[in-house]
Design an enzyme around this catalytic site. Sequence first.
Site, PDB file in Angstrom:
ATOM      1  N   GLU A 180       0.994   6.013 -12.050  1.00  0.00           N
ATOM      2  CA  GLU A 180       1.221   7.375 -11.540  1.00  0.00           C
ATOM      3  C   GLU A 180       0.596   8.496 -12.388  1.00  0.00           C
ATOM      4  O   GLU A 180       0.069   9.464 -11.852  1.00  0.00           O
ATOM      5  CB  GLU A 180       2.737   7.567 -11.429  1.00  0.00           C
ATOM      6  N   VAL A 207      -2.257   3.997  -6.359  1.00  0.00           N
ATOM      7  CA  VAL A 207      -2.764   5.141  -7.119  1.00  0.00           C
ATOM      8  C   VAL A 207      -4.274   5.286  -6.939  1.00  0.00           C
ATOM      9  O   VAL A 207      -4.763   6.345  -6.527  1.00  0.00           O
ATOM     10  CB  VAL A 207      -2.373   5.015  -8.612  1.00  0.00           C
ATOM     11  N   THR A 239      -1.455  -4.309  -4.534  1.00  0.00           N
ATOM     12  CA  THR A 239      -0.050  -4.470  -4.935  1.00  0.00           C
ATOM     13  C   THR A 239       0.776  -4.618  -3.658  1.00  0.00           C
ATOM     14  O   THR A 239       0.292  -4.276  -2.571  1.00  0.00           O
ATOM     15  CB  THR A 239       0.481  -3.242  -5.707  1.00  0.00           C
ATOM     16  N   LYS A 247      -2.658   9.229   4.674  1.00  0.00           N
ATOM     17  CA  LYS A 247      -2.670  10.287   3.659  1.00  0.00           C
ATOM     18  C   LYS A 247      -3.366   9.873   2.369  1.00  0.00           C
ATOM     19  O   LYS A 247      -3.363   8.709   1.996  1.00  0.00           O
ATOM     20  CB  LYS A 247      -1.230  10.679   3.328  1.00  0.00           C
ATOM     21  N   LEU A 293      -1.311 -10.753  -4.646  1.00  0.00           N
ATOM     22  CA  LEU A 293       0.047 -10.551  -5.160  1.00  0.00           C
ATOM     23  C   LEU A 293       0.429 -11.609  -6.198  1.00  0.00           C
ATOM     24  O   LEU A 293       1.402 -11.432  -6.931  1.00  0.00           O
ATOM     25  CB  LEU A 293       1.068 -10.557  -4.005  1.00  0.00           C
ATOM     26  N   ALA A 294      -0.342 -12.672  -6.286  1.00  0.00           N
ATOM     27  CA  ALA A 294      -0.032 -13.739  -7.241  1.00  0.00           C
ATOM     28  C   ALA A 294      -0.020 -13.229  -8.685  1.00  0.00           C
ATOM     29  O   ALA A 294       0.649 -13.797  -9.541  1.00  0.00           O
ATOM     30  CB  ALA A 294      -1.042 -14.878  -7.100  1.00  0.00           C
ATOM     31  N   HIS A 318       7.701   4.392  -8.094  1.00  0.00           N
ATOM     32  CA  HIS A 318       7.963   5.035  -6.804  1.00  0.00           C
ATOM     33  C   HIS A 318       9.009   4.275  -5.978  1.00  0.00           C
ATOM     34  O   HIS A 318      10.013   4.841  -5.537  1.00  0.00           O
ATOM     35  CB  HIS A 318       6.639   5.155  -6.034  1.00  0.00           C
TER      36      HIS A 318
HETATM   37  N1  LIG Z   1      -1.088   7.432   0.899  1.00  0.00           N
HETATM   38  C1  LIG Z   1       0.162   7.203   1.211  1.00  0.00           C
HETATM   39  O1  LIG Z   1       0.646   7.578   2.275  1.00  0.00           O
HETATM   40  C2  LIG Z   1       1.036   6.470   0.260  1.00  0.00           C
HETATM   41  C3  LIG Z   1       2.103   5.705   0.741  1.00  0.00           C
HETATM   42  C4  LIG Z   1       2.908   5.038  -0.183  1.00  0.00           C
HETATM   43  C5  LIG Z   1       2.633   5.145  -1.543  1.00  0.00           C
HETATM   44  N2  LIG Z   1       1.578   5.882  -1.957  1.00  0.00           N
HETATM   45  C6  LIG Z   1       1.286   6.015  -3.386  1.00  0.00           C
HETATM   46  O2  LIG Z   1       1.066   4.747  -3.969  1.00  0.00           O
HETATM   47  C7  LIG Z   1       1.312   4.875  -5.369  1.00  0.00           C
HETATM   48  C8  LIG Z   1       2.004   3.645  -5.870  1.00  0.00           C
HETATM   49  O3  LIG Z   1       1.190   2.521  -5.637  1.00  0.00           O
HETATM   50  P1  LIG Z   1       1.362   1.188  -6.499  1.00  0.00           P
HETATM   51  O4  LIG Z   1       2.789   0.845  -6.560  1.00  0.00           O
HETATM   52  O5  LIG Z   1       0.393   0.220  -5.971  1.00  0.00           O
HETATM   53  O6  LIG Z   1       0.991   1.671  -7.982  1.00  0.00           O
HETATM   54  P2  LIG Z   1      -0.315   1.485  -8.880  1.00  0.00           P
HETATM   55  O7  LIG Z   1      -1.534   1.758  -8.111  1.00  0.00           O
HETATM   56  O8  LIG Z   1      -0.076   2.288 -10.101  1.00  0.00           O
HETATM   57  O9  LIG Z   1      -0.307  -0.067  -9.248  1.00  0.00           O
HETATM   58  C9  LIG Z   1       0.742  -0.569 -10.047  1.00  0.00           C
HETATM   59  C10 LIG Z   1       0.208  -1.385 -11.226  1.00  0.00           C
HETATM   60  O10 LIG Z   1      -0.273  -2.623 -10.742  1.00  0.00           O
HETATM   61  C11 LIG Z   1      -1.577  -2.870 -11.267  1.00  0.00           C
HETATM   62  N3  LIG Z   1      -2.216  -3.760 -10.273  1.00  0.00           N
HETATM   63  C12 LIG Z   1      -2.819  -3.431  -9.111  1.00  0.00           C
HETATM   64  N4  LIG Z   1      -3.166  -4.534  -8.425  1.00  0.00           N
HETATM   65  C13 LIG Z   1      -2.800  -5.586  -9.195  1.00  0.00           C
HETATM   66  C14 LIG Z   1      -2.887  -7.015  -9.023  1.00  0.00           C
HETATM   67  N5  LIG Z   1      -3.369  -7.579  -7.912  1.00  0.00           N
HETATM   68  N6  LIG Z   1      -2.412  -7.807 -10.020  1.00  0.00           N
HETATM   69  C15 LIG Z   1      -1.868  -7.244 -11.140  1.00  0.00           C
HETATM   70  N7  LIG Z   1      -1.738  -5.932 -11.336  1.00  0.00           N
HETATM   71  C16 LIG Z   1      -2.203  -5.112 -10.373  1.00  0.00           C
HETATM   72  C17 LIG Z   1      -2.146  -1.503 -11.471  1.00  0.00           C
HETATM   73  O11 LIG Z   1      -3.149  -1.511 -12.459  1.00  0.00           O
HETATM   74  C18 LIG Z   1      -0.935  -0.726 -11.941  1.00  0.00           C
HETATM   75  O12 LIG Z   1      -0.754  -0.906 -13.314  1.00  0.00           O
HETATM   76  C19 LIG Z   1       2.123   6.139  -5.541  1.00  0.00           C
HETATM   77  O13 LIG Z   1       1.326   7.102  -6.184  1.00  0.00           O
HETATM   78  C20 LIG Z   1       2.452   6.587  -4.139  1.00  0.00           C
HETATM   79  O14 LIG Z   1       2.519   7.974  -3.988  1.00  0.00           O
HETATM   80  C21 LIG Z   1       0.778   6.533  -1.091  1.00  0.00           C
HETATM   81 ZN   LIG Z   2       6.967   6.017  -0.465  1.00  0.00          ZN
END
Ligand SMILES: NC(=O)c1ccc[n+]([C@@H]2O[C@H](COP(=O)([O-])OP(=O)(O)OC[C@H]3O[C@@H](n4cnc5c(N)ncnc54)[C@H](O)[C@@H]3O)[C@@H](O)[C@H]2O)c1
Ligand SMILES: [Zn+2]
Length: 402
Positions: free
Chosen positions: A85, A119, A143, A155, A183-184, A288
């Site tokens: 974030e 992100v 993720t 968005k 996701l693994a 989140h």
């Molecule tokens: N655009 C939209 O409408 C919408 C909807 C929901 C959430 N979001 C946004 O999504 C964000 C959260 O996303 P998130 O939870 O994916 O967070 P993130 O992108 O920060 O990822 C979480 C962590 O997982 C790591 N990661 C990513 N893929 C991986 C994988 N395959 N294996 C191991 N690690 C991995 C990343 O480096 C990070 O450290 C928030 O900022 C939220 O606002 C946006």
């Molecule tokens: Zn949300």
Amino acid sequence: MNLSPLSQRWSVRTQLSVEYEIVETYGLLDPDNPELLTVPEGGRSTATRLVILDHSVDDLYGTRIRAYFDRNAAQVDYLTLPGSEENKTIERVLEVARRLNDIGTNRLSTPPIVIGGGVVADVVGLAASLYRRGIPFVRVPTTLLAQVDVSVAAKTGVNYDGYRNRLGTYSPPPRTLIDRSFLATVSARQLRNGMGEIFKMALIKDLRLFELLEEHGKALIEARFQDSTLGAGGVSGAVADEVIARAIVGMAEELETNLWEKKLQRPVDYGHSFSPLIEMRALPELLHGEAVTMDCVFSALIAANRGMISGADLDRIITVARKMGLAPSHPLFCDVDLVMEGLTDTVRHRDGRQNLPMLTAIGEVCFLNDVTELEIEQACKGMASLLNSRDSRLSSYSEDGR
Ligand SMILES: NC(=O)c1ccc[n+]([C@@H]2O[C@H](COP(=O)([O-])OP(=O)(O)OC[C@H]3O[C@@H](n4cnc5c(N)ncnc54)[C@H](O)[C@@H]3O)[C@@H](O)[C@H]2O)c1
Ligand SMILES: [Zn+2]
């Protein structure tokens, strides 16, 4: 046309039909799988495309990703950006724009590809929507949260001035590619984080999904949504597919009828009424989906205190959250002033109305516009007693019981 001596007026009316696809594919990084090369209008690009990688994705899959494009003789250039974030900033957006310039990105035929969590998807999405006033991009969420939620989203956005997603656009990518095998490598905490959004979706519209979480949520997290050997608490890949698909379909149904959010009564805002400010204040402590889960419980407390859902339903909601390893409460949710401040900003976001999605049963919502500060105080007390007990049952959740 309205003519008067003092003013002239012309109006322009146009319509934009929007269509974008979400494709679930297996073996996305298998060089024989063409999905990643296909540009949204079909065919392949011959000029250079920018591939933006989340830093963890680069660490874990960078070699395979590079091998994929090399084997297919695709012209690509790479940019690695940090996830999490704190990195959802306008500076990162400008960094992407600079690289798009460096490689000479075309208006349509060389859409950048972003591979990572929510992100980097939001950062690249915002950059693409601003670049030349909007170019297409391809999104590969890696993720759980990004696969079930961001994958459907129109968005983009970045955090600004202490507020979540304060700067952003509506700009869906024409293609999103989902491969559950990413996701693994996602940590258990990040999987639980994604479960927070699935939990929300189940609560607002899908009792079957709630039951799946109740029965298999913990095992799905343990198996990292991969196909595992059944027996001894194992869970089949078919359940993982059903949970992911139900979350995506639920989200798509909600967005399709209100993509531009002209209606400010949105069931999917459940879990997102009080949490946005708390999540930002708690940074980097709360993810989140963790904050969303707490907000789901907080709102369920208000509903239970009003008699809109039964105490048994409230207990069931809290039990399922805890079973999946998601904490139902946090000290910041016990702070009446902070929760009220969060609600005030949410009311601004909803243009002056509370429009609070509220459960009438598990899987059903209505909207409230008359929640009082006293009710918030009671819910904060409920959150405090949840903090104090690891017991999932919350026998007296308001001063005067149910
Ligand atoms: N655009 C939209 O409408 C919408 C909807 C929901 C959430 N979001 C946004 O999504 C964000 C959260 O996303 P998130 O939870 O994916 O967070 P993130 O992108 O920060 O990822 C979480 C962590 O997982 C790591 N990661 C990513 N893929 C991986 C994988 N395959 N294996 C191991 N690690 C991995 C990343 O480096 C990070 O450290 C928030 O900022 C939220 O606002 C946006
Ligand atoms: Zn949300």
